[in-house]
Design a protein around this motif. Structure first.
Motif, PDB file in Angstrom:
ATOM      1  N   SER A  98      84.173  49.806  40.566  1.00 59.40           N
ATOM      2  CA  SER A  98      83.832  48.394  40.576  1.00 59.40           C
ATOM      3  C   SER A  98      84.725  47.611  41.527  1.00 59.40           C
ATOM      4  O   SER A  98      85.943  47.812  41.585  1.00 59.40           O
ATOM      5  CB  SER A  98      83.959  47.807  39.166  1.00 59.40           C
ATOM      6  OG  SER A  98      83.810  46.400  39.185  1.00 59.40           O
ATOM      7  N   SER A  99      84.112  46.676  42.250  1.00 54.98           N
ATOM      8  CA  SER A  99      84.896  45.791  43.112  1.00 54.98           C
ATOM      9  C   SER A  99      85.854  44.933  42.292  1.00 54.98           C
ATOM     10  O   SER A  99      86.852  44.429  42.815  1.00 54.98           O
ATOM     11  CB  SER A  99      83.957  44.894  43.922  1.00 54.98           C
ATOM     12  OG  SER A  99      83.218  44.037  43.068  1.00 54.98           O
ATOM     13  N   ARG A 100      85.564  44.787  41.006  1.00 58.09           N
ATOM     14  CA  ARG A 100      86.454  44.009  40.137  1.00 58.09           C
ATOM     15  C   ARG A 100      87.864  44.605  40.141  1.00 58.09           C
ATOM     16  O   ARG A 100      88.865  43.883  40.084  1.00 58.09           O
ATOM     17  CB  ARG A 100      85.892  44.000  38.715  1.00 58.09           C
ATOM     18  CG  ARG A 100      86.641  43.087  37.742  1.00 58.09           C
ATOM     19  CD  ARG A 100      86.136  43.301  36.324  1.00 58.09           C
ATOM     20  NE  ARG A 100      84.696  43.138  36.219  1.00 58.09           N
ATOM     21  CZ  ARG A 100      84.093  41.974  36.050  1.00 58.09           C
ATOM     22  NH1 ARG A 100      84.803  40.866  35.978  1.00 58.09           N
ATOM     23  NH2 ARG A 100      82.780  41.911  35.953  1.00 58.09           N
ATOM     24  N   PHE A 101      87.925  45.961  40.183  1.00 60.89           N
ATOM     25  CA  PHE A 101      89.230  46.623  40.166  1.00 60.89           C
ATOM     26  C   PHE A 101      89.875  46.681  41.545  1.00 60.89           C
ATOM     27  O   PHE A 101      91.021  47.068  41.675  1.00 60.89           O
ATOM     28  CB  PHE A 101      89.105  48.035  39.594  1.00 60.89           C
ATOM     29  CG  PHE A 101      89.018  48.058  38.099  1.00 60.89           C
ATOM     30  CD1 PHE A 101      90.112  47.698  37.330  1.00 60.89           C
ATOM     31  CD2 PHE A 101      87.857  48.439  37.461  1.00 60.89           C
ATOM     32  CE1 PHE A 101      90.044  47.711  35.950  1.00 60.89           C
ATOM     33  CE2 PHE A 101      87.772  48.451  36.081  1.00 60.89           C
ATOM     34  CZ  PHE A 101      88.868  48.088  35.324  1.00 60.89           C
ATOM     35  N   ALA A 102      89.121  46.327  42.583  1.00 58.35           N
ATOM     36  CA  ALA A 102      89.688  46.343  43.929  1.00 58.35           C
ATOM     37  C   ALA A 102      90.396  45.033  44.264  1.00 58.35           C
ATOM     38  O   ALA A 102      91.290  45.009  45.117  1.00 58.35           O
ATOM     39  CB  ALA A 102      88.582  46.599  44.954  1.00 58.35           C
ATOM     40  N   GLU A 103      90.007  43.956  43.610  1.00 56.50           N
ATOM     41  CA  GLU A 103      90.592  42.650  43.915  1.00 56.50           C
ATOM     42  C   GLU A 103      92.103  42.672  43.691  1.00 56.50           C
ATOM     43  O   GLU A 103      92.578  43.020  42.622  1.00 56.50           O
ATOM     44  CB  GLU A 103      89.950  41.562  43.055  1.00 56.50           C
ATOM     45  CG  GLU A 103      88.480  41.339  43.342  1.00 56.50           C
ATOM     46  CD  GLU A 103      87.902  40.204  42.523  1.00 56.50           C
ATOM     47  OE1 GLU A 103      88.673  39.553  41.787  1.00 56.50           O
ATOM     48  OE2 GLU A 103      86.681  39.966  42.605  1.00 56.50           O
ATOM     49  N   GLU A 133      85.721  27.698  41.774  1.00 55.32           N
ATOM     50  CA  GLU A 133      84.863  28.669  42.457  1.00 55.32           C
ATOM     51  C   GLU A 133      85.499  30.058  42.496  1.00 55.32           C
ATOM     52  O   GLU A 133      84.796  31.061  42.648  1.00 55.32           O
ATOM     53  CB  GLU A 133      84.547  28.208  43.881  1.00 55.32           C
ATOM     54  CG  GLU A 133      83.656  26.984  43.951  1.00 55.32           C
ATOM     55  CD  GLU A 133      83.358  26.603  45.389  1.00 55.32           C
ATOM     56  OE1 GLU A 133      82.667  27.379  46.078  1.00 55.32           O
ATOM     57  OE2 GLU A 133      83.837  25.548  45.836  1.00 55.32           O
ATOM     58  N   ILE A 134      86.814  30.135  42.361  1.00 55.51           N
ATOM     59  CA  ILE A 134      87.442  31.460  42.373  1.00 55.51           C
ATOM     60  C   ILE A 134      87.032  32.263  41.141  1.00 55.51           C
ATOM     61  O   ILE A 134      87.113  33.503  41.149  1.00 55.51           O
ATOM     62  CB  ILE A 134      88.989  31.360  42.435  1.00 55.51           C
ATOM     63  CG1 ILE A 134      89.550  30.676  41.182  1.00 55.51           C
ATOM     64  CG2 ILE A 134      89.437  30.641  43.697  1.00 55.51           C
ATOM     65  CD1 ILE A 134      91.062  30.762  41.081  1.00 55.51           C
ATOM     66  N   VAL A 139      80.977  39.158  41.498  1.00 54.09           N
ATOM     67  CA  VAL A 139      81.783  40.370  41.567  1.00 54.09           C
ATOM     68  C   VAL A 139      80.974  41.402  42.336  1.00 54.09           C
ATOM     69  O   VAL A 139      80.000  41.958  41.831  1.00 54.09           O
ATOM     70  CB  VAL A 139      82.121  40.902  40.153  1.00 54.09           C
ATOM     71  CG1 VAL A 139      82.876  42.218  40.253  1.00 54.09           C
ATOM     72  CG2 VAL A 139      82.932  39.866  39.386  1.00 54.09           C
ATOM     73  N   SER A 140      81.330  41.644  43.594  1.00 53.76           N
ATOM     74  CA  SER A 140      80.600  42.593  44.429  1.00 53.76           C
ATOM     75  C   SER A 140      81.472  42.978  45.610  1.00 53.76           C
ATOM     76  O   SER A 140      82.390  42.248  45.992  1.00 53.76           O
ATOM     77  CB  SER A 140      79.284  41.993  44.931  1.00 53.76           C
ATOM     78  OG  SER A 140      79.536  40.967  45.869  1.00 53.76           O
ATOM     79  N   TRP A 141      81.145  44.116  46.204  1.00 50.99           N
ATOM     80  CA  TRP A 141      81.902  44.555  47.376  1.00 50.99           C
ATOM     81  C   TRP A 141      81.646  43.639  48.571  1.00 50.99           C
ATOM     82  O   TRP A 141      82.514  43.481  49.435  1.00 50.99           O
ATOM     83  CB  TRP A 141      81.556  46.006  47.716  1.00 50.99           C
ATOM     84  CG  TRP A 141      82.170  46.963  46.731  1.00 50.99           C
ATOM     85  CD1 TRP A 141      81.602  47.486  45.608  1.00 50.99           C
ATOM     86  CD2 TRP A 141      83.505  47.457  46.769  1.00 50.99           C
ATOM     87  NE1 TRP A 141      82.505  48.287  44.931  1.00 50.99           N
ATOM     88  CE2 TRP A 141      83.683  48.294  45.627  1.00 50.99           C
ATOM     89  CE3 TRP A 141      84.575  47.293  47.646  1.00 50.99           C
ATOM     90  CZ2 TRP A 141      84.878  48.950  45.357  1.00 50.99           C
ATOM     91  CZ3 TRP A 141      85.776  47.952  47.380  1.00 50.99           C
ATOM     92  CH2 TRP A 141      85.919  48.758  46.249  1.00 50.99           C
TER      93      TRP A 141
END
Length: 398
Positions: A98-103, A133-134, A139-141
């Motif tokens: 998940s991109s969530r874990f990449a942030e 807005e943050i 949540v996406s690549w």
């Protein structure tokens, strides 16, 4: 069988060593060399495939049937998708995560001629600028970018509205460059281990620790055992092209998934009964369960519905082998992961005991045979409901 002892200091040493080496799928040469060096120190002969999968051999009394134990060296990561005009990099994931874990991840970018440090950030990263807005951006690549720690994004566009792409090109950054995610490991005195990429560098460490236990004890193996280390499991191909033709049974070591409606645990061995590719071999799985019972190794069973492993790729490649999967429970798998040393110790002990055990069936030395010594699974007709008995009797009468 003599008592099996695992050198957990060695296990943790190897784990920390491997975690420090970036190895996203497709960029694994360095970790292949590191594991090769470890095998040399243990005195275990090995060979490499063209792309770098490792096939080591611990010799036994007979060469066939033989068994294999496998874990993968590659990890999740990312690649450069596009060089952006603002000096940032658009990226795509390597593997499924998940991109969530990449942030917020710190990263190393590998170009053809060097490497650079940076951070993965959402497009709207500053609350001082974007306010709420943050928290509402998707949540996406596609919503992420890499900020390199280089002078390519100095925010002078309002004075000199020029693209920063030429600055990235000057550094040698290109589409398709590999991005490795920092593991950020932390090993607590109480045994908990937090890090990215425990999947599957912790599994690799258990295999090497089990092999060291065999060597230190001077135990003789009943049959050859191949230690396999694959380099493309995270993208699905895994153990598809590394097996000897006479391997009869293969045990994969990978991560389990503690979660609601999952029986996996961060403690002890989690034995998989099935994954998304289907059930594992009935007899091999029961052999592993029996070894846990006989040697007081804590274990639990689980089924993984959204999961596949090296075992699946080996069977899908056409190998007629018995497969099983044993796992160490990893909380937040494919994210910032956590397991416990007791799980790794339990798996290493089970592997060492398994390596010293006889094959599940000696008949498996032959790829084809008669039904005279083919095994059966437990079944008693008396356990069937009466209606089912009636159908069976009716079919037999006909």
């Amino acid at each position: 069988m003599t008592e099996t002892h695992i050198d957990t200091h060695y296990l943790l040493h190897v784990l920390q060593k491997l975690l420090a080496i970036p190895s996203p799928t497709g960029y694994t040469d360095q970790i292949v060399h590191a594991v090769s060096d470890e095998l040399k120190q243990l005195g275990i002969p090995f060979e490499l495939t063209r792309r770098g999968a490792i096939r080591a051999t611990m010799q036994g009394k007979v060469q066939s049937p033989d068994r294999a134990i496998v874990a993968h060296l590659d990890t999740l990561g990312a690649m450069v998708k596009w060089l952006k005009n603002n000096g940032r990099l658009a990226i795509i994931p390597i593997g499924s995560w998940s991109s969530r874990f990449a942030e917020g991840c710190r990263i190393t970018l590998f170009t053809d001629n060097g490497m650079y440090r940076g951070t993965i950030l959402p497009l709207k990263a500053s609350g001082h600028t974007y306010g709420d807005e943050i928290d509402t951006q998707p949540v996406s690549w596609e919503n992420l970018e890499v900020r390199l720690d280089e002078a390519v994004s100095d925010n002078k566009a309002f004075i000199q509205p020029l693209s920063k792409v030429h600055d990235l090109q000057r550094l040698g950054v290109n589409i398709g460059d590999f991005i490795a995610i920092d593991p950020s490991p932390e090993i607590h005195p109480n045994g908990f281990i937090n890090s990215r990429h425990l999947d599957d560098k912790a599994g690799v460490s258990t295999i090497l620790a089990a092999a060291k236990s065999i060597i230190d004890s001077g135990a003789n193996l009943p049959m050859d055992c191949h230690l396999l280390f694959t380099i493309s499991e995270e993208v699905g191909s895994g153990a598809s092209a590394v097996l000897h033709g006479d391997v009869a049974e293969m045990v994969t070591i990978d991560n389990g998934t503690p979660a609601p409606f999952q029986a996996s645990s961060e403690f002890g061995v989690t034995i998989a009964m099935a994954d998304s590719a289907g059930p594992f071999d009935f007899h091999l799985v029961r052999r592993l369960i029996g070894l846990c019972v006989d040697h007081d190794i804590p274990f639990q069973r689980d089924i993984f519905c959204d999961y596949r492993s090296d075992s699946a790729s080996a069977v899908e490649a056409g190998n007629d082998i018995r497969t099983a999967l044993i796992t160490f429970g990893v909380d937040s798998s494919h994210g910032y992961e956590r397991t416990h040393l007791s799980a790794l110790d339990a798996i290493a002990r089970l592997l060492a005991i398994y390596m010293k055990s006889d094959p599940v069936f000696w008949r498996d030395r032959d790829t084809l045979g008669s039904d005279s010594d083919f095994p059966t699974q437990p079944i008693e007709e008396s356990n069937f409901p009466d209606s089912d008995k009636g159908v069976i009797l009716h079919q037999q009468d006909r």
